[in-house]
Design a protein around this motif. Structure first.
Motif, mmCIF file in Angstrom:
data_model
loop_
_atom_site.group_PDB
_atom_site.id
_atom_site.type_symbol
_atom_site.label_atom_id
_atom_site.label_comp_id
_atom_site.label_asym_id
_atom_site.label_seq_id
_atom_site.Cartn_x
_atom_site.Cartn_y
_atom_site.Cartn_z
ATOM 1 N N ILE A 224 -6.850 4.607 14.440
ATOM 2 C CA ILE A 224 -5.960 3.479 14.143
ATOM 3 C C ILE A 224 -6.518 2.154 14.666
ATOM 4 C CG2 ILE A 224 -4.538 3.719 16.234
ATOM 5 C CD1 ILE A 224 -2.099 3.049 14.437
ATOM 6 N N VAL A 225 -7.278 2.192 15.766
ATOM 7 C CA VAL A 225 -7.854 0.947 16.268
ATOM 8 C C VAL A 225 -9.027 0.516 15.405
ATOM 9 C CG1 VAL A 225 -9.539 1.938 17.892
ATOM 10 C CG2 VAL A 225 -8.489 -0.267 18.402
ATOM 11 N N ALA A 226 -9.722 1.469 14.785
ATOM 12 C CA ALA A 226 -10.885 1.134 13.969
ATOM 13 C C ALA A 226 -10.503 0.403 12.689
ATOM 14 C CB ALA A 226 -11.678 2.393 13.631
ATOM 15 N N VAL A 227 -9.283 0.617 12.186
ATOM 16 C CA VAL A 227 -8.844 -0.056 10.961
ATOM 17 C C VAL A 227 -8.052 -1.317 11.274
ATOM 18 C CG1 VAL A 227 -8.851 2.068 9.622
ATOM 19 C CG2 VAL A 227 -6.768 1.394 10.814
ATOM 20 N N GLY A 228 -8.005 -1.711 12.531
ATOM 21 C CA GLY A 228 -7.357 -2.969 12.889
ATOM 22 C C GLY A 228 -5.852 -2.931 12.946
ATOM 23 N N LEU A 229 -5.247 -1.748 13.118
ATOM 24 C CA LEU A 229 -3.783 -1.653 13.176
ATOM 25 C C LEU A 229 -3.281 -1.435 14.599
ATOM 26 C CD1 LEU A 229 -3.139 0.465 9.964
ATOM 27 C CD2 LEU A 229 -2.706 -1.985 10.308
ATOM 28 N N ALA A 230 -4.140 -1.586 15.577
ATOM 29 C CA ALA A 230 -3.755 -1.522 16.987
ATOM 30 C C ALA A 230 -4.803 -2.278 17.787
ATOM 31 C CB ALA A 230 -3.649 -0.070 17.466
ATOM 32 N N LYS A 231 -4.402 -2.739 18.951
ATOM 33 C CA LYS A 231 -5.320 -3.454 19.836
ATOM 34 C C LYS A 231 -5.393 -2.745 21.183
ATOM 35 C CE LYS A 231 -1.793 -6.671 21.601
ATOM 36 N NZ LYS A 231 -1.412 -8.095 21.766
ATOM 37 N N VAL A 232 -6.497 -2.966 21.868
ATOM 38 C CA VAL A 232 -6.708 -2.363 23.172
ATOM 39 C C VAL A 232 -5.956 -3.161 24.223
ATOM 40 C CG1 VAL A 232 -8.441 -1.814 24.925
ATOM 41 C CG2 VAL A 232 -8.938 -1.417 22.518
ATOM 42 N N VAL A 233 -5.244 -2.465 25.110
ATOM 43 C CA VAL A 233 -4.529 -3.115 26.206
ATOM 44 C C VAL A 233 -5.013 -2.505 27.521
ATOM 45 C CG1 VAL A 233 -2.460 -3.847 24.955
ATOM 46 C CG2 VAL A 233 -2.614 -1.519 25.777
ATOM 47 N N ASP A 234 -5.422 -3.363 28.437
ATOM 48 C CA ASP A 234 -6.044 -2.887 29.676
ATOM 49 C C ASP A 234 -5.067 -2.151 30.586
ATOM 50 O OD1 ASP A 234 -8.529 -3.822 29.017
ATOM 51 O OD2 ASP A 234 -8.231 -5.790 29.928
ATOM 52 N N TRP A 235 -3.789 -2.522 30.540
ATOM 53 C CA TRP A 235 -2.853 -1.942 31.506
ATOM 54 C C TRP A 235 -2.648 -0.450 31.286
ATOM 55 C CZ3 TRP A 235 1.527 0.143 29.291
ATOM 56 C CH2 TRP A 235 1.878 -0.312 28.014
#
Length: 604
Positions: free
Chosen positions: A285-296
């Motif tokens: 899902i992150v590879a298709v741009g529908l989620a972002k990485v969050v450090d917390w």
């Protein structure tokens, strides 16, 4: 979704019960339309509520599972047979499979004994065949028609009831199962692209699971002042939810437990099976741009964090979905590419070395995404454990062949406060090169393993992981070093307390056993016995560990041969130490030489 003759085509997206299917149409530029179809002339046992307030009817779970396993994700052809306006339901016939004729789902359910055929004035066009299959199932005592006492006893699930204090304690589950352990589950609901409602097996606890390290657009929240109004989803929220539903809704997954938040929600990595191979849903899902990485929440992960960052970086470059208008922010870091093998010539500090590449060019490399204590300059004292960090790097990689992977470059501006600093800013800027250095070494079991010198420093408390802004470039091993860092911070391994002096400041007291025996033999005859510093002797040329000659900090054998002595008889440029008390190979301490008379108080 339509097809000639009243037949419709779609894909079975969800199975709520043993006689009901949710079918979605073909995807055309967004989430497709859906239909909720109850199989005509069938009635299956009802499932209990998720909170345990009501119990299952006998064989309700087995009936639902039979239909789910047979149909979920399958393309189908269906037709609406009749509608019941009072309950706003549509009843129909559903066919799956590529056989000719295709398989009638209602026939399969009745033949297995997981639903009953009911009468009424509105009937399925296949009612006669359904009655025949039901009589056959009763005769064979299959499914819910069984007479087996054990099956009858196990026909109702023992659901935990939250009202009776039997709800899931996520923290207790994490401590019992252990971090990083997979837990079987079935995804019952997708709240948004990275928030799932799952049924944990075999306990049948219901829990909310957040995909660790990621956050997708929200579907919105209802306004307390206007509960009837529909919430407004964020951009691409529907697309993210649909992406998750197509892949994991009603599927069996493995939740790799990573952590728990204060709201009793589980954080984990969700894996499902495609063609008998495990697939990480978060990476998809992150590879298709529908989620972002969050450090917390990324900090909770034990493995896989690096792949999530690489997937997000690729989505940003492609400007996919939520990154469609992404503009890289101005930063001093520039991503660079390049890998090569070379030999470590010099260790400048715990996080900076000089490497010679195969072409003979020397490169000053700073270890990416970590910071070791500073060695200090001139009259400045080294920071606590700076000497130990430098010595650790020296003992492991000096003179060795290493693999260098360049990560990023960083521009360092001119020092502030100097006259003409603004005018000379561009000219005074320096570029630091950051990379990751790995090398081959034998482990305790004798097997050759690849080691990362930066991770080794962090694990031993001799360096800390740097904090990066969201768009800053970083080491590909950045997230793999976060867990060792947390362990170090909890145990304070190696890292001194604030203001505490370093207990070891001289390398000669940290000599390895093989060096302790070699050093006295290299001292001049008039030098002190027992391996002390030869203050009045000419500096010996010591064979350094893992080097061809010269000091352990620098392989300078050839340079020393080329260096000519000073015309006044003073030490040559490579014989003069960098500062008073400088330490060299084998634990020998070389200091600026003084005449014997000056030390003894007499004439030379």
């Amino acid at each position: 979704m339509s097809s000639p003759g009243g037949w419709l085509r779609g894909v079975i997206k969800e199975v709520p019960s043993g006689d009901t299917l949710i079918i979605m149409g073909q995807v055309k530029g967004g989430p497709p339309p859906e239909k909720r179809i109850t199989l005509s002339s069938l009635v299956a046992p009802k499932l209990g509520r998720r909170d345990g307030s009501s119990r299952d009817e006998p064989f309700a779970w087995q009936s639902r599972e039979f239909l789910r396993k047979k149909t979920i994700g399958q393309p189908c052809v269906f037709r609406i047979d009749y509608k019941v306006e009072g309950i706003a339901r549509e009843f129909g016939s559903v066919f799956i499979g590529q056989s000719n004729p295709p398989e009638n789902v209602a026939f399969s359910v009745v033949a297995a004994g997981w639903a009953k055929v009911r009468g009424g004035h509105q009937q399925s066009p296949f009612i006669e065949e359904l009655d025949r299959l039901q009589e056959q199932a009763i005769e064979n005592q299959v499914g819910m028609h069984t007479k087996d006492p054990e099956m009858l006893t196990a026909s109702v699930r023992d659901l935990p009831c939250a009202e009776n204090g039997q709800g899931l304690d996520a923290m207790e589950l994490l401590s019992t199962m252990g971090k990083g352990k997979p837990l079987p589950a079935i995804v019952e609901q997708v709240l948004n692209g990275t928030t799932l409602r799952v049924l944990l097996l075999p306990s049948f606890h219901t829990s909310t699971v957040m995909v660790c390290g990621l956050q997708s657009p929200s579907m919105g929240r209802r306004d307390p002042g206007n509960p009837e109004a529909e919430p407004t989803p964020e951009p691409f929220a529907r697309e993210a939810k649909h992406f998750a539903e197509c892949r994991i809704l009603n599927r069996e997954v493995r939740v790799v437990l990573e952590g728990v938040d204060k709201y009793n929600n589980l954080f984990g990595t969700v894996k499902f099976v495609v063609n008998d191979e495990p697939v990480d849903f978060g990476e998809q899902i992150v590879a298709v741009g529908l989620a972002k990485v969050v450090d917390w929440s990324l900090a909770m992960m034990t493995t896989g964090a690096t792949r999530l960052r690489e997937g997000e970086r690729a989505a940003k470059q492609a400007r996919a979905a939520i990154w469609h208008d992404y503009v890289p922010p101005p930063t001093a870091n520039t991503k660079v590419a390049g890998e090569y093998k070379g030999k470590v010539l010099e260790v400048i500090s715990g996080d900076m070395v000089v490497v010679k590449d195969p072409n003979g060019t020397e490169h000053k490399i700073s270890l990416a995404s970590i910071r070791a204590p500073r060695m200090g300059r001139r009259d400045d004292k080294p920071e606590p454990y700076a000497v130990e960090a430098k010595d650790f790097v020296r003992r492991n990689i000096i003179g060795r062949e290493v693999h260098v992977k360049m990560e990023y470059d960083r521009k360092i501006g001119a020092p502030a406060g100097k006259p003409g600093a603004e005018e000379q800013k561009d000219a005074a800027q320096q570029i630091m090169h950051f990379g990751s250095i790995t090398f081959q070494d034998a482990g305790q079991d004798g097997q050759i393993k690849t080691k990362n010198i930066a991770e080794m420093l962090v694990e031993r408390g001799l360096a800390v992981t740097q904090s990066h802004r969201g768009d800053d470039e970083r080491s590909v091993y950045y997230d793999s070093g976060r867990e060792p860092r947390q362990e170090v911070e909890e145990g304070r391994a190696g890292e001194p307390r604030q203001g505490a002096p370093s207990p070891l400041q001289r390398r000669q007291h940290r000599r390895r056993p093989e060096e302790r025996e070699a050093v006295p033999a290299l001292l001049p005859a008039g030098g002190p016995a027992g391996g002390g510093c030869g203050l009045c002797a000419q500096r010996p040329q010591v064979q350094a560990p893992h080097s061809e000659g010269g000091s352990a900090d620098r392989v300078l054998a050839q340079r020393r041969q080329d260096a000519e002595p000073s015309p006044r008889g003073e030490p040559g440029p490579w014989e003069r130490p960098r500062r008073r008390g400088a330490l060299r190979a084998g634990g020998v301490c070389v200091r600026p030489r003084e005449p014997h008379a000056a030390r003894r108080g007499g004439s030379d």
